[in-house]
Design a protein around this motif. Structure first.
Motif, PDB file in Angstrom:
ATOM      1  N   MET A   1      57.404   7.618 -33.877  1.00 31.80           N
ATOM      2  CA  MET A   1      57.144   8.096 -35.256  1.00 31.80           C
ATOM      3  C   MET A   1      58.457   7.764 -36.146  1.00 31.80           C
ATOM      4  O   MET A   1      58.180   7.179 -37.373  1.00 31.80           O
ATOM      5  CB  MET A   1      56.709   9.464 -35.492  1.00 31.80           C
ATOM      6  N   TYR A   2      59.617   7.910 -35.497  1.00 34.97           N
ATOM      7  CA  TYR A   2      60.757   7.733 -36.460  1.00 34.97           C
ATOM      8  C   TYR A   2      61.204   6.077 -36.821  1.00 34.97           C
ATOM      9  O   TYR A   2      61.868   5.853 -37.576  1.00 34.97           O
ATOM     10  CB  TYR A   2      61.842   8.216 -35.603  1.00 34.97           C
ATOM     11  N   ARG A   3      60.408   5.293 -36.337  1.00 41.71           N
ATOM     12  CA  ARG A   3      60.505   4.013 -36.810  1.00 41.71           C
ATOM     13  C   ARG A   3      60.435   3.824 -38.036  1.00 41.71           C
ATOM     14  O   ARG A   3      61.017   2.789 -38.976  1.00 41.71           O
ATOM     15  CB  ARG A   3      59.556   3.102 -35.843  1.00 41.71           C
ATOM     16  N   HIS A   4      59.520   4.713 -38.808  1.00 40.75           N
ATOM     17  CA  HIS A   4      59.451   4.628 -40.166  1.00 40.75           C
ATOM     18  C   HIS A   4      60.456   4.769 -40.991  1.00 40.75           C
ATOM     19  O   HIS A   4      60.851   4.413 -41.839  1.00 40.75           O
ATOM     20  CB  HIS A   4      58.165   5.484 -40.497  1.00 40.75           C
ATOM     21  N   ASN A   5      61.221   5.924 -40.237  1.00 39.74           N
ATOM     22  CA  ASN A   5      62.467   6.236 -40.932  1.00 39.74           C
ATOM     23  C   ASN A   5      63.556   5.126 -40.888  1.00 39.74           C
ATOM     24  O   ASN A   5      64.268   4.792 -42.032  1.00 39.74           O
ATOM     25  CB  ASN A   5      63.222   7.484 -40.333  1.00 39.74           C
ATOM     26  N   PHE A   6      63.671   4.578 -39.627  1.00 42.61           N
ATOM     27  CA  PHE A   6      64.555   3.394 -39.383  1.00 42.61           C
ATOM     28  C   PHE A   6      64.164   2.034 -40.437  1.00 42.61           C
ATOM     29  O   PHE A   6      64.945   1.400 -41.000  1.00 42.61           O
ATOM     30  CB  PHE A   6      64.492   2.935 -38.136  1.00 42.61           C
ATOM     31  N   MET A   7      62.921   1.985 -40.489  1.00 47.37           N
ATOM     32  CA  MET A   7      62.485   0.751 -41.383  1.00 47.37           C
ATOM     33  C   MET A   7      62.989   1.134 -43.057  1.00 47.37           C
ATOM     34  O   MET A   7      63.250   0.444 -43.675  1.00 47.37           O
ATOM     35  CB  MET A   7      61.049   0.435 -41.250  1.00 47.37           C
TER      36      MET A   7
ATOM     37  N   ASP B   1      66.590   2.788 -51.243  1.00 45.62           N
ATOM     38  CA  ASP B   1      65.473   2.049 -51.756  1.00 45.62           C
ATOM     39  C   ASP B   1      64.387   2.819 -52.005  1.00 45.62           C
ATOM     40  O   ASP B   1      63.509   3.207 -51.070  1.00 45.62           O
ATOM     41  CB  ASP B   1      65.124   0.809 -50.766  1.00 45.62           C
ATOM     42  N   PHE B   2      63.995   3.055 -53.470  1.00 42.33           N
ATOM     43  CA  PHE B   2      63.005   4.171 -53.722  1.00 42.33           C
ATOM     44  C   PHE B   2      61.254   3.788 -53.422  1.00 42.33           C
ATOM     45  O   PHE B   2      60.817   4.465 -52.564  1.00 42.33           O
ATOM     46  CB  PHE B   2      62.945   4.359 -55.281  1.00 42.33           C
ATOM     47  N   ALA B   3      61.218   2.381 -53.448  1.00 44.52           N
ATOM     48  CA  ALA B   3      59.968   1.922 -53.308  1.00 44.52           C
ATOM     49  C   ALA B   3      59.927   1.846 -51.690  1.00 44.52           C
ATOM     50  O   ALA B   3      58.542   2.340 -51.179  1.00 44.52           O
ATOM     51  CB  ALA B   3      59.719   0.627 -53.849  1.00 44.52           C
ATOM     52  N   LYS B   4      60.841   1.258 -50.980  1.00 42.06           N
ATOM     53  CA  LYS B   4      60.507   1.191 -49.593  1.00 42.06           C
ATOM     54  C   LYS B   4      60.513   2.566 -48.823  1.00 42.06           C
ATOM     55  O   LYS B   4      59.703   2.707 -48.003  1.00 42.06           O
ATOM     56  CB  LYS B   4      61.869   0.387 -49.044  1.00 42.06           C
ATOM     57  N   THR B   5      61.264   3.502 -49.514  1.00 39.43           N
ATOM     58  CA  THR B   5      61.190   4.977 -48.737  1.00 39.43           C
ATOM     59  C   THR B   5      59.807   5.512 -49.175  1.00 39.43           C
ATOM     60  O   THR B   5      59.301   6.154 -48.100  1.00 39.43           O
ATOM     61  CB  THR B   5      62.204   5.648 -49.591  1.00 39.43           C
ATOM     62  N   ARG B   6      59.408   5.141 -50.300  1.00 42.94           N
ATOM     63  CA  ARG B   6      57.938   5.831 -50.544  1.00 42.94           C
ATOM     64  C   ARG B   6      56.984   5.311 -49.627  1.00 42.94           C
ATOM     65  O   ARG B   6      55.964   6.286 -48.915  1.00 42.94           O
ATOM     66  CB  ARG B   6      57.587   5.747 -51.956  1.00 42.94           C
TER      67      ARG B   6
ATOM     68  N   HIS C   1      57.047   3.759 -46.674  1.00 39.20           N
ATOM     69  CA  HIS C   1      57.231   4.340 -45.072  1.00 39.20           C
ATOM     70  C   HIS C   1      56.988   5.683 -45.093  1.00 39.20           C
ATOM     71  O   HIS C   1      56.428   6.296 -43.891  1.00 39.20           O
ATOM     72  CB  HIS C   1      58.623   3.861 -44.463  1.00 39.20           C
ATOM     73  N   SER C   2      57.294   6.682 -45.811  1.00 38.49           N
ATOM     74  CA  SER C   2      56.979   7.979 -45.874  1.00 38.49           C
ATOM     75  C   SER C   2      55.467   8.204 -45.808  1.00 38.49           C
ATOM     76  O   SER C   2      55.121   8.955 -45.116  1.00 38.49           O
ATOM     77  CB  SER C   2      57.760   8.556 -47.286  1.00 38.49           C
ATOM     78  N   PHE C   3      54.859   7.402 -46.746  1.00 40.74           N
ATOM     79  CA  PHE C   3      53.334   7.367 -46.522  1.00 40.74           C
ATOM     80  C   PHE C   3      52.660   6.945 -45.373  1.00 40.74           C
ATOM     81  O   PHE C   3      51.982   7.554 -44.823  1.00 40.74           O
ATOM     82  CB  PHE C   3      52.877   6.447 -47.539  1.00 40.74           C
ATOM     83  N   ASN C   4      53.373   5.901 -44.895  1.00 42.90           N
ATOM     84  CA  ASN C   4      52.766   5.453 -43.485  1.00 42.90           C
ATOM     85  C   ASN C   4      53.100   6.515 -42.365  1.00 42.90           C
ATOM     86  O   ASN C   4      52.304   6.427 -41.580  1.00 42.90           O
ATOM     87  CB  ASN C   4      53.491   4.189 -43.311  1.00 42.90           C
ATOM     88  N   LEU C   5      54.219   7.174 -42.615  1.00 42.85           N
ATOM     89  CA  LEU C   5      54.717   8.219 -41.471  1.00 42.85           C
ATOM     90  C   LEU C   5      53.709   9.478 -41.385  1.00 42.85           C
ATOM     91  O   LEU C   5      52.872   9.701 -40.392  1.00 42.85           O
ATOM     92  CB  LEU C   5      56.345   8.536 -41.531  1.00 42.85           C
ATOM     93  N   ILE C   6      53.532   9.784 -42.514  1.00 42.52           N
ATOM     94  CA  ILE C   6      52.557  10.923 -42.981  1.00 42.52           C
ATOM     95  C   ILE C   6      51.168  10.856 -42.478  1.00 42.52           C
ATOM     96  O   ILE C   6      50.652  11.750 -41.712  1.00 42.52           O
ATOM     97  CB  ILE C   6      52.910  11.591 -44.307  1.00 42.52           C
ATOM     98  N   THR C   7      50.537   9.840 -42.924  1.00 42.27           N
ATOM     99  CA  THR C   7      49.213   9.366 -42.415  1.00 42.27           C
ATOM    100  C   THR C   7      49.036   9.165 -41.008  1.00 42.27           C
ATOM    101  O   THR C   7      48.030   9.570 -40.455  1.00 42.27           O
ATOM    102  CB  THR C   7      48.596   8.067 -43.251  1.00 42.27           C
ATOM    103  N   GLU C   8      49.998   8.577 -40.367  1.00 43.24           N
ATOM    104  CA  GLU C   8      50.137   8.327 -38.949  1.00 43.24           C
ATOM    105  C   GLU C   8      50.131   9.590 -38.072  1.00 43.24           C
ATOM    106  O   GLU C   8      49.494   9.902 -37.375  1.00 43.24           O
ATOM    107  CB  GLU C   8      51.279   7.210 -38.557  1.00 43.24           C
ATOM    108  N   GLU C   9      51.070  10.569 -38.906  1.00 45.41           N
ATOM    109  CA  GLU C   9      50.955  11.797 -38.025  1.00 45.41           C
ATOM    110  C   GLU C   9      49.719  12.586 -38.210  1.00 45.41           C
ATOM    111  O   GLU C   9      49.590  13.247 -37.198  1.00 45.41           O
ATOM    112  CB  GLU C   9      52.248  12.814 -38.956  1.00 45.41           C
ATOM    113  N   ILE C  10      49.161  12.692 -39.473  1.00 44.80           N
ATOM    114  CA  ILE C  10      47.723  13.219 -39.378  1.00 44.80           C
ATOM    115  C   ILE C  10      46.857  12.931 -38.333  1.00 44.80           C
ATOM    116  O   ILE C  10      46.216  13.447 -37.806  1.00 44.80           O
ATOM    117  CB  ILE C  10      47.449  13.237 -41.000  1.00 44.80           C
TER     118      ILE C  10
END
Length: 202
Positions: free
Chosen positions: A77-83, A172-177, A179-188
């Motif tokens: 799941m941490y791959r989103h943070n690395f990306m 990078d604000f847009a990139k962070t947003r 990948h944050s969205f992708n991480l949270i929805t994957e986690e849910i």
């Protein structure tokens, strides 16, 4: 969610019990968790509270309170943070897998001590679950029609981004947003699958 807190413990173990270096305190006010047969414990491989003696104390507490413990190692799941930090998709996957591998190596002895009482899942096992894509698609559809859920996700993302920006982790604000969205929805989606399979305190 039960919520756990570590406190240094006195050496007052009963004869025959493993010694816990930390006393675990459940912070959930709802007593319902005490009646669950299974405890699901989310493990972040970069979190020192989920390592070494603290992990051992968590597993000892779980083995005394529940019939079975489920460990969910959220390594990939941490791959989103690395990306979000600039890594490519394959590099991020490999880095996150290594985080999980290293955690398993560091804690091999502790895990072996509790092998009869716990079941460990790496994140990819849930992400590759046959129902994952359907659950994730249904979730995305629900998000698109629910202003309440959309706002709740946005609040979580904003809080996460603000914390990481202060730490200088992401710039990078847009990139962070994204990948944050992708991480949270994957986690849910993954935790929906976990909840379907196990009636567990978390």
């Amino acid at each position: 969610s039960v919520g756990l807190r570590h406190n240094p413990a006195k050496n007052n173990c009963k004869r025959g019990a493993r010694m816990s270096l930390y006393r675990i305190k459940a912070t959930c006010p709802d007593p319902l968790w005490r009646h669950m047969p299974v405890c699901e414990i989310g493990i972040s491989p970069g979190n020192p509270s989920h390592d070494g003696d603290k992990l051992s104390s968590i597993l000892e507490w779980s083995s005394q309170k529940f019939q079975q413990g489920i460990l969910t190692l959220s390594d990939t799941m941490y791959r989103h943070n690395f990306m979000a930090s600039g890594a490519g998709e394959q590099e991020a996957l490999e880095l996150s897998q290594k985080m999980g591998d290293d955690w398993l190596t560091r804690n091999a002895t502790t895990l072996s001590n509790y092998k009869d009482r716990i079941r460990l899942y790496r994140w990819a096992e849930w992400q590759q679950h046959p129902d994952f894509n359907k659950v994730h698609d249904d979730l995305m559809l629900y998000i698109s029609t629910s202003d309440t859920l959309k706002q709740a996700l946005n609040n979580d993302i904003q809080a996460f981004m603000a914390r990481k920006m202060r730490q200088g982790t992401f710039t990078d604000f847009a990139k962070t947003r994204l990948h944050s969205f992708n991480l949270i929805t994957e986690e849910i989606a993954c935790y929906i699958l976990i909840g379907r399979q196990y009636k567990a305190a978390r």
